[in-house]
Design a protein around this motif. Sequence first.
Motif, PDB file in Angstrom:
ATOM      1  N   MET A  33       6.478  -2.222  16.624  1.00 44.43           N
ATOM      2  CA  MET A  33       6.889  -3.502  16.046  1.00 44.43           C
ATOM      3  C   MET A  33       6.381  -3.624  14.611  1.00 44.43           C
ATOM      4  O   MET A  33       7.132  -3.984  13.709  1.00 44.43           O
ATOM      5  CB  MET A  33       6.350  -4.673  16.873  1.00 44.43           C
ATOM      6  N   LEU A  34       5.123  -3.329  14.395  1.00 40.70           N
ATOM      7  CA  LEU A  34       4.542  -3.466  13.059  1.00 40.70           C
ATOM      8  C   LEU A  34       5.045  -2.398  12.104  1.00 40.70           C
ATOM      9  O   LEU A  34       5.002  -2.582  10.890  1.00 40.70           O
ATOM     10  CB  LEU A  34       3.018  -3.438  13.142  1.00 40.70           C
ATOM     11  N   GLY A  35       5.545  -1.292  12.641  1.00 39.38           N
ATOM     12  CA  GLY A  35       6.077  -0.225  11.808  1.00 39.38           C
ATOM     13  C   GLY A  35       7.494  -0.492  11.326  1.00 39.38           C
ATOM     14  O   GLY A  35       8.027   0.245  10.510  1.00 39.38           O
ATOM     15  N   ASP A  36       8.092  -1.559  11.823  1.00 40.23           N
ATOM     16  CA  ASP A  36       9.426  -1.948  11.381  1.00 40.23           C
ATOM     17  C   ASP A  36       9.398  -2.218   9.878  1.00 40.23           C
ATOM     18  O   ASP A  36       8.389  -2.646   9.328  1.00 40.23           O
ATOM     19  CB  ASP A  36       9.833  -3.214  12.143  1.00 40.23           C
ATOM     20  N   LYS A  37      10.494  -1.981   9.203  1.00 39.73           N
ATOM     21  CA  LYS A  37      10.541  -2.090   7.743  1.00 39.73           C
ATOM     22  C   LYS A  37      10.149  -3.465   7.215  1.00 39.73           C
ATOM     23  O   LYS A  37       9.493  -3.587   6.188  1.00 39.73           O
ATOM     24  CB  LYS A  37      11.950  -1.731   7.258  1.00 39.73           C
ATOM     25  N   GLU A 103      -4.169 -14.698  14.701  1.00 41.38           N
ATOM     26  CA  GLU A 103      -5.186 -13.751  15.184  1.00 41.38           C
ATOM     27  C   GLU A 103      -4.860 -12.326  14.722  1.00 41.38           C
ATOM     28  O   GLU A 103      -5.763 -11.553  14.406  1.00 41.38           O
ATOM     29  CB  GLU A 103      -5.253 -13.755  16.715  1.00 41.38           C
ATOM     30  N   LEU A 104      -3.571 -11.997  14.694  1.00 40.17           N
ATOM     31  CA  LEU A 104      -3.154 -10.667  14.271  1.00 40.17           C
ATOM     32  C   LEU A 104      -3.496 -10.402  12.809  1.00 40.17           C
ATOM     33  O   LEU A 104      -3.702  -9.256  12.410  1.00 40.17           O
ATOM     34  CB  LEU A 104      -1.643 -10.493  14.496  1.00 40.17           C
ATOM     35  N   SER A 109      -5.640  -7.441   8.168  1.00 42.15           N
ATOM     36  CA  SER A 109      -6.437  -7.502   6.935  1.00 42.15           C
ATOM     37  C   SER A 109      -7.428  -6.353   6.876  1.00 42.15           C
ATOM     38  O   SER A 109      -7.624  -5.749   5.818  1.00 42.15           O
ATOM     39  CB  SER A 109      -7.174  -8.833   6.841  1.00 42.15           C
ATOM     40  N   ALA A 110      -8.033  -6.039   8.009  1.00 43.39           N
ATOM     41  CA  ALA A 110      -8.968  -4.915   8.056  1.00 43.39           C
ATOM     42  C   ALA A 110      -8.246  -3.607   7.757  1.00 43.39           C
ATOM     43  O   ALA A 110      -8.752  -2.760   7.011  1.00 43.39           O
ATOM     44  CB  ALA A 110      -9.658  -4.845   9.420  1.00 43.39           C
ATOM     45  N   LEU A 111      -7.049  -3.450   8.300  1.00 48.09           N
ATOM     46  CA  LEU A 111      -6.261  -2.255   8.023  1.00 48.09           C
ATOM     47  C   LEU A 111      -5.897  -2.186   6.541  1.00 48.09           C
ATOM     48  O   LEU A 111      -6.015  -1.130   5.908  1.00 48.09           O
ATOM     49  CB  LEU A 111      -4.994  -2.243   8.883  1.00 48.09           C
ATOM     50  N   VAL A 116      -6.561   0.190   1.076  1.00 47.57           N
ATOM     51  CA  VAL A 116      -6.898   0.016  -0.339  1.00 47.57           C
ATOM     52  C   VAL A 116      -8.123   0.848  -0.703  1.00 47.57           C
ATOM     53  O   VAL A 116      -8.133   1.549  -1.712  1.00 47.57           O
ATOM     54  CB  VAL A 116      -7.110  -1.478  -0.673  1.00 47.57           C
ATOM     55  N   ARG A 117      -9.170   0.810   0.140  1.00 44.41           N
ATOM     56  CA  ARG A 117     -10.373   1.605  -0.109  1.00 44.41           C
ATOM     57  C   ARG A 117     -10.037   3.105  -0.109  1.00 44.41           C
ATOM     58  O   ARG A 117     -10.494   3.854  -0.956  1.00 44.41           O
ATOM     59  CB  ARG A 117     -11.446   1.331   0.939  1.00 44.41           C
TER      60      ARG A 117
END
Length: 121
Positions: A33-37, A103-104, A109-111, A116-117
């Motif tokens: 789902m999150l990999g969707d464009k 919550e997601l 944000s951590a990802l 970025v790091r």
Amino acid sequence: MPHIVAAAVSAGLPGKVPVADYEACPVTHAVRMLGDKWTLLVLMLLAERAHRFNELHRRVDGISQRMLTRTLRTLEDDGLVVRTVFPTIPPGVEYGLTARGRELLVPLSALADWVVRDSAA
């Protein structure tokens, strides 16, 4: 309590992972789902505030109305987005994040911070 991934790795995965187990895994569903464009972009826009459909459509360059509708419906079916209809003529519709959707944002944000790091290194 150990992190779920650490626990899985330390326990070891079976030599062969059955396709049915992989397909039934909730993590597999979330990654697809999150990999969707468009999903992440729509989630980030809704993290700012609730939006009306046409406002979202204007803000996401290149997305068709059909694809935005499908993306919003999928997010709604997954309990991440709520669709609110206002009793106006014509009816006004607004999309916002649910508590689950908010919550997601924490692991997303951590990802994003990790990416970025990692890209700066």
